[in-house]
Design an enzyme around this catalytic site. Structure first.
Site, PDB file in Angstrom:
ATOM      1  N   HIS A 374       1.997 -20.926 -11.396  1.00 35.06           N
ATOM      2  CA  HIS A 374       2.707 -21.121 -12.662  1.00 35.06           C
ATOM      3  C   HIS A 374       2.659 -19.861 -13.522  1.00 35.06           C
ATOM      4  CE1 HIS A 374      -0.497 -21.888 -15.806  1.00 35.06           C
ATOM      5  NE2 HIS A 374      -1.238 -22.152 -14.746  1.00 35.06           N
ATOM      6  N   ASP A 384      -5.444 -16.853 -16.409  1.00 34.09           N
ATOM      7  CA  ASP A 384      -4.752 -18.130 -16.228  1.00 34.09           C
ATOM      8  C   ASP A 384      -3.411 -18.108 -16.956  1.00 34.09           C
ATOM      9  OD1 ASP A 384      -4.020 -20.749 -15.822  1.00 34.09           O
ATOM     10  OD2 ASP A 384      -5.605 -21.613 -17.078  1.00 34.09           O
ATOM     11  N   GLU A 421       3.103 -25.692 -16.642  1.00 31.34           N
ATOM     12  CA  GLU A 421       1.951 -26.277 -15.960  1.00 31.34           C
ATOM     13  C   GLU A 421       0.884 -26.677 -16.952  1.00 31.34           C
ATOM     14  OE1 GLU A 421      -2.122 -26.035 -13.986  1.00 31.34           O
ATOM     15  OE2 GLU A 421      -1.285 -25.040 -15.750  1.00 31.34           O
ATOM     16  N   GLU A 422       0.685 -25.835 -17.969  1.00 34.97           N
ATOM     17  CA  GLU A 422      -0.410 -26.070 -18.911  1.00 34.97           C
ATOM     18  C   GLU A 422      -0.252 -27.376 -19.670  1.00 34.97           C
ATOM     19  OE1 GLU A 422      -2.993 -24.584 -18.735  1.00 34.97           O
ATOM     20  OE2 GLU A 422      -2.729 -22.473 -18.254  1.00 34.97           O
ATOM     21  N   ASP A 450      -3.488 -20.505  -8.733  1.00 34.92           N
ATOM     22  CA  ASP A 450      -3.373 -20.624 -10.176  1.00 34.92           C
ATOM     23  C   ASP A 450      -4.021 -19.391 -10.796  1.00 34.92           C
ATOM     24  OD1 ASP A 450      -3.639 -21.374 -12.914  1.00 34.92           O
ATOM     25  OD2 ASP A 450      -3.606 -23.482 -12.386  1.00 34.92           O
ATOM     26  N   HIS A 534      -8.476 -20.199 -21.658  1.00 37.98           N
ATOM     27  CA  HIS A 534      -7.530 -20.806 -22.602  1.00 37.98           C
ATOM     28  C   HIS A 534      -7.719 -20.327 -24.044  1.00 37.98           C
ATOM     29  CE1 HIS A 534      -5.953 -24.521 -20.167  1.00 37.98           C
ATOM     30  NE2 HIS A 534      -5.801 -23.371 -19.522  1.00 37.98           N
TER      31      HIS A 534
END
Length: 733
Positions: A374, A384, A421-422, A450, A534
């Site tokens: 993604h 990420d 995706e998140e 990922d 994140h």
């Protein structure tokens, strides 16, 4: 060891080829090896030559992968924003520049964004002089931050799909917010009803933290990033090291944002694709589905979390519930600290963009080997997910190099760059639902990456029939951190055996492929978790300083990923081994037997079906071996091609038989009866998820009917495993 074809000297290859032609002619005249003769007369080298070329230093390029990562992470690019559309355009233009047929597939999906947030800590009279405290809920820019000029584009810290509302209540500390943590609180006499729970990240999916709080009676949830787990666990948030940018650890103001939706795909289109003008559920109908939280929540930093914890009194929490060595003593509450939490979000139908690229197979174009990663990120996304995006583009670049040298895949290779995706695996899930029937009948395997790199150490997860293939590919790729050995050698070093995890969790885009359709899948990476996850500190600087300074680990991921795809796309027989599946199921069934041996549940049907699977796997392996060993005449080779295709179809379709049309009880989207998320932890991988759910409920209810439900789930799994055996044998009853 089989002699490798020369990669760098085409002249030597030509001489070698001519010599082998002469040998083949003699062999052909002597014993009739017509297949060998015709093979050597072909104008192209064997596929093994191209596979060796793919992983060679002559075409891998860490400068290219570093450049792609830098370009992709210059701005925050959340799903549904212009910045992410620009990132999609970059991926598309790069793939097109590699002469790979590429296009964008768009879906209109329901996403959420923050409008306003407020968190105030107060205390009943007589209040402390330091209270009330209004938290600013901001992540701080660090000195010398090269992204300071675009930091304002980072969304305010929030939980996607969080419930909007205002709540006020005493604080209760719930450790990691797991079901067992609430059991501990109950045993210690702590009443959670009507309170605001404070829990820390680190063990389960954040959406389940919030949902578990709701089920325990809480009216709101605060989830914080504890220094013990993300700050290095020592003094100053990172011991003597400090925190980012000085060290890898999360700064005190760092916040882990993310989604609290624990379904898969657009919440407003459960089970069907979000194409333009499609049917949609209303907001209240979405809530009734049970996958979005029903209480407000916010993520907060370690600094804010500790401030809240200092306001909590009551019993001292157990030792394993405490924080880092210089944190305040953690107590359970309720109160005396009181939180006033307000969150307002907006829902919007936004367009997301999947980038799809295709290299068509020449012999079996209707068989698909799919690679996916993604693109969307909560902030800059250097780890990420864009370390994986850069690896995907590196795979594509190397495949272009192979094509320039004459390689053509036997089967079609599809490269996918997913969006949203998140928010809840939305881009991949919508595409899978949009192409369900074609994928169910034609997809050989799905290979996911990922976070390609978070640090050192190779990690892999897969459905078990791919275990041996992963071993084979890692034996051919050098370890990026130790040039004297292969990835496989470093992987097995701790206990002399590769640890391959399974794909039961809902943590990435393999979910729709495995858990909804039943497609053999794998996921690979270097490193296991990273402290700035994140947060706005997941940027190119962090990757360059701590994740992969020389970008050799990124190169290694691209090597394993692409080589695995080449084996699946080019090998005459699909490199699947269902004996690994049978052994895995046998082990899990034994664990299940130990767990419920005193409950009167009959597991004999399950063990019998696993034995049938083992026999069927052995038989199809023998069929394949017989064809490979007994080819003599050209006419037989041609006849064998029909048999090869038929065996491959059985190998491909067997995984589908692990699914059940009804799906899991109460979670019908999840069709796979062997691998699916745990009911109370979307990240948790559970074997026999339907059985596990039934056992949990039976232990809670303690009724004969509940335990009969467990037996029913055992029968369901037994029937599915039996169906897999039938597919592998290819024989009607």
């Amino acid at each position: 060891m089989k002699k490798q074809w020369s990669i760098s000297h085409s002249h030597n290859y030509t001489k070698l080829k001519h010599s082998m032609i002469k040998i083949a002619i003699v062999s052909f005249l002597a014993i009739g090896l017509a297949t060998s003769f015709s093979f050597l007369l072909s104008s192209s080298p064997p596929k093994s030559y191209y596979h060796s070329l793919y992983i060679s230093n002559s075409i891998s390029d860490n400068a290219s992968i570093s450049h792609d990562l830098y370009m992709l992470t210059r701005r925050p690019h959340v799903a549904g924003t212009e910045a992410n559309a620009q990132a999609a355009a970059y991926v598309l233009s790069t793939l097109v520049s590699y002469n790979i047929d590429s296009h964008i597939v768009s879906y209109d999906v329901s996403l959420t964004y923050p409008i306003s947030r407020s968190l105030i800590l107060t205390q009943p009279e007589p209040a402390s002089e330091q209270l009330p405290i209004t938290f600013d809920l901001r992540q701080e820019i660090y000195d010398g931050d090269p992204y300071a000029d675009v930091a304002h584009e980072v969304l305010p810290t929030f939980h996607a799909y969080a419930k909007s509302g205002t709540v006020r209540g005493a604080v209760v500390y719930a450790n990691y917010g797991r079901v067992e943590d609430y059991k501990t609180l109950k045993e210690m006499g702590v009443n959670v009803t009507g309170t605001i729970v404070v829990a820390r990240y680190g063990k389960i999916f954040r959406g389940d933290i919030v949902n578990n709080a709701f089920e325990a009676g809480a009216i709101g949830a605060i989830v914080y990033t504890d220094r013990k787990d993300y700050g290095g666990g020592g003094g100053g948030g990172g011991g003597d090291e400090g925190w980012f940018p000085k060290a890898k650890w999360m700064p005190p103001s760092g916040v882990q944002v993310g989604s609290v939706y624990d379904g898969a795909g657009d919440p407003s289109t459960p089970g069907w694709p979000s194409i333009q003008g499609c049917e949609r559920l209303a907001d209240d109908e979405v809530e009734k589905q049970g996958n979005v939280p029903l209480i407000p929540s916010l993520p907060v930093s370690a600094a804010d979390g500790e401030t809240i914890m200092r306001s909590v009194g009551g019993q001292v929490a157990n030792e394993d519930w405490q924080g880092s060595k210089d944190s305040p003593t953690y107590r359970l509450g309720p109160g005396p600290g009181i939180l006033n939490l307000t969150y307002t979000g907006k829902k919007a139908i936004e367009t997301i963009q999947n980038v799809i690229a295709t290299i068509e197979g020449v012999e079996e174009p209707d068989r698909f080997v799919i690679l996916g990663n993604h693109r969307d990120a909560w902030t800059f996304g250097a780890v990420d997910p864009n370390s994986g995006t850069a690896a995907l583009l590196e795979v594509a670049r190397r495949l272009m190099k192979l094509q320039e040298r004459g390689w053509k895949p036997r089967r079609t290779i599809v490269l996918c760059n997913w969006d949203a995706e998140e928010y809840g695996l939305i881009g991949s899930t919508e595409w899978v639902e949009d192409n369900r029937e074609l994928l169910a009948s034609r997809a050989v395997a799905y290979l996911n990456v990922d976070c390609a790199v978070t640090g050192a150490g190779f990690h892999a997860s897969a459905t078990p029939q791919l275990d041996k293939l992963l071993v084979k590919t890692t034996q051919q790729v050098g370890d990026p951190d130790n040039s004297s050995q292969t990835i496989y050698e470093s992987w097995v070093a701790p206990d002399n055996s590769p640890k391959i995890e399974r794909l039961g969790g809902g943590g990435s885009d393999y979910a729709a492929f495995v858990q909804h359709i039943g497609i053999a899948s794998a996921d690979v990476s270097f490193g296991k978790g990273y402290p700035v996850y994140h947060s706005m500190y997941d940027d190119f600087v962090w990757m360059e300083k701590f994740g992969d300074p020389m970008f050799q680990r990124n190169i290694a991921v691209a090597s394993v990923w692409g080589l695995t795809a080449l084996q699946l796309a080019d090998e005459e027989f699909l490199p699947f081994d269902y004996l690994s599946y049978a052994y895995e199921l046998q082990k899990n069934a034994k664990d299940l037997e130990d767990e419920i041996s005193d409950k009167g549940i009959r597991l004999a049907p399950l063990f019998e079906s696993i034995k049938r699977l083992r026999d069927a796997a052995t038989k199809i392996n023998q069929e394949r071996k017989a064809i490979e060993e007994n080819r003599v005449w050209a006419w037989k080779f041609k006849k064998d091609q029909v048999k090869v295709r038929e065996i491959n179809d059985r190998l491909m379709m067997a995984e589908r038989a692990f699914t059940d049309a009804e799906g899991l009880s109460g979670r019908s989207w999840y069709k796979h009866l062997i691998y699916a998320p745990s009911k109370h932890d979307d990240y948790g991988s559970s074997c026999f998820p339907g059985i596990d759910d039934a056992i949990e409920e039976a232990r809670s209810l303690s009724t004969p009917e509940a335990w009969r439900s467990v037996q029913h789930q055992v029968w369901r799994v037994s029937r599915a495993v039996r169906h897999v055996s039938q597919v592998l044998t290819g024989e009607l009853t």
